[in-house]
Structures are given as C-alpha cells and as structure tokens.
Design an enzyme around this catalytic site. Structure first.
Site, PDB file in Angstrom:
ATOM      1  N   GLU A 130      -2.824 -45.034 -21.766  1.00 26.69           N
ATOM      2  CA  GLU A 130      -1.549 -44.341 -21.936  1.00 26.69           C
ATOM      3  C   GLU A 130      -1.400 -43.284 -20.851  1.00 26.69           C
ATOM      4  OE1 GLU A 130       0.807 -41.726 -25.382  1.00 26.69           O
ATOM      5  OE2 GLU A 130      -1.320 -42.216 -25.632  1.00 26.69           O
TER       6      GLU A 130
ATOM      7  N   LYS B 292       7.650 -45.853 -25.505  1.00 23.78           N
ATOM      8  CA  LYS B 292       7.147 -45.380 -26.795  1.00 23.78           C
ATOM      9  C   LYS B 292       8.317 -44.966 -27.682  1.00 23.78           C
ATOM     10  CE  LYS B 292       3.349 -42.373 -28.378  1.00 23.78           C
ATOM     11  NZ  LYS B 292       2.321 -41.411 -27.900  1.00 23.78           N
TER      12      LYS B 292
ATOM     13  N   CYS C  81      -0.492 -45.703 -28.544  1.00 30.21           N
ATOM     14  CA  CYS C  81      -1.122 -44.660 -29.359  1.00 30.21           C
ATOM     15  C   CYS C  81      -0.685 -44.773 -30.823  1.00 30.21           C
ATOM     16  CB  CYS C  81      -0.839 -43.287 -28.751  1.00 30.21           C
ATOM     17  SG  CYS C  81      -2.083 -42.027 -29.167  1.00 30.21           S
TER      18      CYS C  81
END
Length: 348
Positions: free
Chosen positions: A69, A156, A190
């Site tokens: 990430e 995201k 994540c």
C-alpha cells in the site's frame, strides 16, 4: 534483499509460455510480494527502488509482483498533519503540500514508467500508489500487464481513521478484476479487506488472485488473510512495507506523534507480508525480519479444489434470500449537461 522462497535455478527461460488452449486450472504461477519501504518524499528515488526490486524478483522467475500500500508516494505513518478537531496548523498544511507533491497523476509520467518496467521485465505488476487528482489524494492500486500496458486502478473506498483527512474515497467504478493468462487479478487495500460486501463484489467478479496491499503489520492481520483465502477460494497475496524510523525524514521535518522515544533503527512497521492458498495454507511468509521478496508458486488447480468445498457466490450462495447490488458508475460532484457550447451560439 532477502528472497524468502528462492526459485529453482535452471538453464531454461525464466518465463514459461502460456498455452491458451491448455487447461488453465493446471497452470502454476510464480508470484512475489515485495516487503520494502518507500523513499519518503522522493518519488523518483522510490521508482528507482521499485525497478531494482522488480528486476530482482523477475530474475528468480516471478510472473506477478505485488507491492505494498502507498509504496509510491508513501504511507505517512505517525503523522497527524497538524489536525485537531476545529483546527489545522500551518506546519500540518505544509506537510500536506509536500505529501501532495510526492503523489502521482494517473495517467502520468510515473504511470508510464511503471508500465515500461512491467514490459521490460515481462511481469504482471500490482503497485500501491498515492494518486493525485487535482488537490485530492487517493490511496490507489495500479495494475499492469506483462506487455507493458496499464490496465487500470482501484481506489480505496474507505480510508481508515485519520487517513480520511488526507485521502478521498473511491467509488464503485474502480473495483476491477482483470482476466489475464495467469488468472483473474484484483485488489482490496488494507482494512477494506474487512468489508464483507466489498469482498463479495470481488468474488462476484471471479477473483482468483486476490492482492491485499496493506499497512497493518499486527499478528491478527494474518487471520483476516487466511479467512479471505478460505472464503473466496482464492490465492491471497498481502504486501506490507518494512520500515524503520530512519526510512522517514528526521525530526522536526517529520514527526511521529506520541513516539518521542524512537531511535533511527526503531521498527515502525514490521511487515508481515504473506501468500496464502485457497485452502488456507500459508505458502510463504509471514516475514517480520526486514525488507524481503516473498515468493511462492501458485497452483491454480487449487482454486477448483477449494471451491468444490465452498463457492461463496456459486453453490454456497442463496440469492433468493441474500443478494448484493453494487453501484459501479462513477460519481462526480459536478456534471455539466453539455460537453461543449456550439460555436454558432457565440456568433448570434
């Protein structure tokens, strides 16, 4: 750079030809997750480091390489950007300016360079970046094929906690799964991986190689990764950075909030990158020792064997009771009813 699972050295080609007429489920794919830190505030140096790591991974025969990430642009661990409820400091605003400057445009020259890397090393590349769209930043994953083509991106959809003060929210238009000769590839970033409906959207698109770039190095993260592999009947490739305090700029330029006792060698993110099979077996990792290339051979036949037990959007689903609707059109704050004004309107 340590290679946790080395390839077998032989005199043959590094990359096997993929016979599209063969049984795809019998294919074996060598995959690598990169565990390494960003060169913070220095995007050109980070791109140079990415190429070195990519070259090393492919020298051992890797066909798919997944980076952590925010590898390009950086994960601003420990920073508050000077924010408290009702106030933002001048120093924090300057920190954001520098962070914004280190981000990349998509498309843009950095994307072109990443595409060229993928083509040069004949590898499928999944790269975590900080994307700059005007003055809003997004935590994004970029996908490239082994011919050097940029395939697309995933933004995201839900930044975690204070991430929400620096990153925007992705929408349903960037939840892709790409069908490739080495399997169907997609990603969640994540703590998105803890969102059941997002996972279900990826399962619904047939994901086979589930990439999970992360910033979470806690032991409990491994439980989430194992669960997703079992739930989705897919390979899970989780890549995290391994960082020490000295990998970030020194104080007072960069400060870790509430961590005044850190030394330059203090570990601030311990990695934990891992590769897990559809049956829940750990194929490589987790690694908490330092920067590393963590590799495994993925037997794609394992997917069918796992889904014989449990196919979450197939024979083990009940759409007559439970179903999911994904709004996958782009959402824009401003839409103009006409793309252009006719010239004659100005001439009247």
């Amino acid at each position: 750079m340590a290679l946790v699972v080395p390839a077998t050295v032989n005199d043959g080609p590094l990359f096997a030809e993929v016979d599209m007429g063969a049984d795809a489920s019998a294919l074996t794919v060598r995959a690598t997750v990169v565990q390494a830190s960003t060169v913070f505030y220095d995007t050109p140096a980070t791109l140079d480091k990415a190429e070195r790591l990519l070259a090393e991974a492919t020298s051992f025969g890797s066909q798919l390489v997944v980076f952590p990430e925010a590898f390009i642009g950086g994960y601003p661990r420990g920073s508050t950007f000077g924010v408290t409820i009702g106030n933002r400091t001048a120093k924090g605003k300057e920190e954001f300016r520098k962070y914004h400057a280190a981000a990349i445009d998509v498309p843009g020259p950095e994307v072109d360079r990443l595409a060229a890397m993928a083509g040069k090393y004949k590898v499928y590349l999944v790269m975590g970046v900080i994307e700059r769209d005007g003055y809003t930043l997004y935590c994004t994953v970029l996908f490239f094929d082994s011919q050097g083509h940029y395939l697309g991106k995933h933004r995201k959809v839900m930044p975690t906690a204070l991430e929400r003060i620096i990153w925007g929210f992705g929408d349903g238009s960037t939840i892709p799964v790409y069908e490739t000769p080495i399997g169907k590839i997609g990603a969640a970033i994540c703590w998105e991986n803890r969102m059941p409906l997002l996972r279900t959207a990826l399962y619904g698109k047939g994901i086979e190689i589930y990439c999970a770039p992360t910033a979470d190095s806690r032991d409990i993260w491994q439980a989430s990764m194992t669960h997703i592999a079992l739930e989705g009947g897919c390979f899970v490739l989780s890549a995290n950075q391994f960082c020490r305090r000295k990998d970030y700029p020194p104080a007072p330029e960069y400060e870790f909030s509430g961590a005044d006792d850190l030394t330059p060698d203090s570990v601030v993110c311990a990695g934990g990158s891992v590769i897990i099979s559809p049956s829940g077996n750990v194929l490589a990792g987790p690694n908490y020792e330092g920067e590393a290339l963590i590799s495994a051979d993925l037997d794609l036949g394992e997917i069918a064997r796992a889904k014989f037990d449990f196919d979450v959007v197939g024979h083990y689903s009940r759409p007559d009771i439970l179903s999911l609707v994904v709004r996958d059109s782009p959402t824009k704050p401003v839409t103009f009813s006409s793309a252009s004004v006719k010239t004659e309107d100005f001439q009247k």
